[in-house]
Design an enzyme around this catalytic site. Structure first.
Site, PDB file in Angstrom:
ATOM      1  N   ASP A 112       0.821  -1.210   0.000  1.00 35.93           N
ATOM      2  CA  ASP A 112       0.000   0.000   0.000  1.00 35.93           C
ATOM      3  C   ASP A 112       0.855   1.262   0.000  1.00 35.93           C
ATOM      4  O   ASP A 112       0.649   2.164  -0.792  1.00 35.93           O
ATOM      5  CB  ASP A 112      -0.983  -0.004   1.195  1.00 35.93           C
ATOM      6  CG  ASP A 112      -0.331  -0.313   2.539  1.00 35.93           C
ATOM      7  OD1 ASP A 112       0.914  -0.420   2.608  1.00 35.93           O
ATOM      8  OD2 ASP A 112      -1.074  -0.444   3.539  1.00 35.93           O
ATOM      9  N   ASP A 115       6.871   4.067   3.333  1.00 32.46           N
ATOM     10  CA  ASP A 115       7.087   5.166   4.276  1.00 32.46           C
ATOM     11  C   ASP A 115       8.584   5.215   4.587  1.00 32.46           C
ATOM     12  O   ASP A 115       9.383   5.591   3.722  1.00 32.46           O
ATOM     13  CB  ASP A 115       6.214   4.917   5.512  1.00 32.46           C
ATOM     14  CG  ASP A 115       6.213   6.065   6.501  1.00 32.46           C
ATOM     15  OD1 ASP A 115       6.713   7.145   6.159  1.00 32.46           O
ATOM     16  OD2 ASP A 115       5.710   5.889   7.625  1.00 32.46           O
TER      17      ASP A 115
HETATM   18  P1  IMP Z   1       7.668   1.552   6.510  1.00 31.01           P
HETATM   19  O1  IMP Z   1       8.189   0.210   6.974  1.00 31.01           O
HETATM   20  O2  IMP Z   1       8.044   2.663   7.435  1.00 31.01           O
HETATM   21  O3  IMP Z   1       7.996   1.861   5.071  1.00 31.01           O
HETATM   22  O4  IMP Z   1       6.099   1.495   6.668  1.00 31.01           O
HETATM   23  C1  IMP Z   1       5.306   0.829   5.768  1.00 31.01           C
HETATM   24  C2  IMP Z   1       4.066   0.257   6.440  1.00 31.01           C
HETATM   25  O5  IMP Z   1       3.568   1.132   7.443  1.00 31.01           O
HETATM   26  C3  IMP Z   1       2.981   0.136   5.403  1.00 31.01           C
HETATM   27  O6  IMP Z   1       2.867  -1.202   5.034  1.00 31.01           O
HETATM   28  C4  IMP Z   1       1.734   0.589   6.116  1.00 31.01           C
HETATM   29  O7  IMP Z   1       1.054  -0.534   6.614  1.00 31.01           O
HETATM   30  C5  IMP Z   1       2.196   1.409   7.288  1.00 31.01           C
HETATM   31  N1  IMP Z   1       2.047   2.871   7.053  1.00 31.01           N
HETATM   32  C6  IMP Z   1       3.025   3.783   6.831  1.00 31.01           C
HETATM   33  N2  IMP Z   1       2.538   5.011   6.666  1.00 31.01           N
HETATM   34  C7  IMP Z   1       1.204   4.898   6.770  1.00 31.01           C
HETATM   35  C8  IMP Z   1       0.116   5.835   6.657  1.00 31.01           C
HETATM   36  O8  IMP Z   1       0.268   7.049   6.417  1.00 31.01           O
HETATM   37  N3  IMP Z   1      -1.122   5.318   6.817  1.00 31.01           N
HETATM   38  C9  IMP Z   1      -1.360   3.998   7.062  1.00 31.01           C
HETATM   39  N4  IMP Z   1      -0.383   3.092   7.165  1.00 31.01           N
HETATM   40  C10 IMP Z   1       0.892   3.528   7.016  1.00 31.01           C
HETATM   41 MG    MG Z   2       1.337  -2.502   5.560  1.00 26.75          MG
END
Ligand code: IMP
Ligand code: MG
Length: 191
Positions: A112, A115
């Site tokens: 999805d 981040d």
């Molecule tokens: P990362 O590991 O920091 O890249 O985060 C990715 C995961 O965090 C994604 O799979 C989402 O499930 C969740 N996530 C990150 N940002 C958001 C947001 O703004 N809304 C909802 N879920 C998020």
């Molecule tokens: Mg996720």
């Protein structure tokens, strides 16, 4: 008949917590169509497996696969790093219990949102261990933020500001996933 006064679980209750709409249902539909077209061209005559990251990527994967002009397999893995907060712990826990063996196949991880990058980085490493022929990344949203890893999506739907966003599969504390558009959650909901 559902009595709203008793249940108080309308979508309109969730919508009161949306600060602004970032991408409408129509914009998402058009962009997913373009991504499906690009993937169909790139993966013609390949053994494509779309691997969705539960739970957030389910809506995107289901729409994407139905717009492809080529055959594919689908599977899912679980990843979590957020719990019920809006801030990633940075520690990703993966649950890989797939029905499809990715060995020798061309995998696209469908996620999805990208981040900080912890989640996709951990998943990409895992698929290299499983001897997939190739591993690429398709994300619906890439956040413009201070990325903590080198990870870059091969297919990206939209770029979004560094705010907490929900809808079209994206949740806060497991809710808002069923909104048909993507919107910014009011900060007072999670802070
Ligand atoms: P990362 O590991 O920091 O890249 O985060 C990715 C995961 O965090 C994604 O799979 C989402 O499930 C969740 N996530 C990150 N940002 C958001 C947001 O703004 N809304 C909802 N879920 C998020
Ligand atoms: Mg996720």
């Amino acid at each position: 008949m559902i009595c709203k006064d008793v249940i108080r679980n309308d979508v309109s209750d969730l919508e009161k917590n949306i600060k602004s709409v970032l991408f409408t249902k129509e914009q998402i539909d058009a962009r997913v169509f373009e991504l499906a077209d690009e993937i169909s061209r790139d993966y013609k005559n390949k053994q494509l497996v779309l691997v969705g990251v539960l739970n957030g990527a389910t809506v995107f994967l289901c729409d994407l696969m139905r717009k492809l002009l080529i055959g594919c397999e689908i599977d899912f893995i679980s990843a979590s790093s957020y719990g019920n907060s809006a801030y990633s712990s940075g520690k990703v826990s993966l649950e890989v219990n797939m029905k499809t063996n990715p060995k020798g196949k061309d995998v696209i991880i469908v996620e999805d949102i990208l981040d900080r990058g912890y989640t996709l980085s951990a998943i990409k490493d895992k698929f290299k261990e499983l001897n997939a022929n190739s591993v690429k990344l398709a994300v619906l949203i890439e956040k413009t933020c201070d990325r903590k890893t080198e990870i870059k999506p091969d297919y990206c739907g939209f770029r979004a500001p560094d705010e907490f966003i929900v809808g079209y599969g994206l949740d806060f504390a497991e809710r808002y996933r069923n909104l048909p558009y993507i919107g910014v959650l009011k900060p007072e909901v999670y802070s």
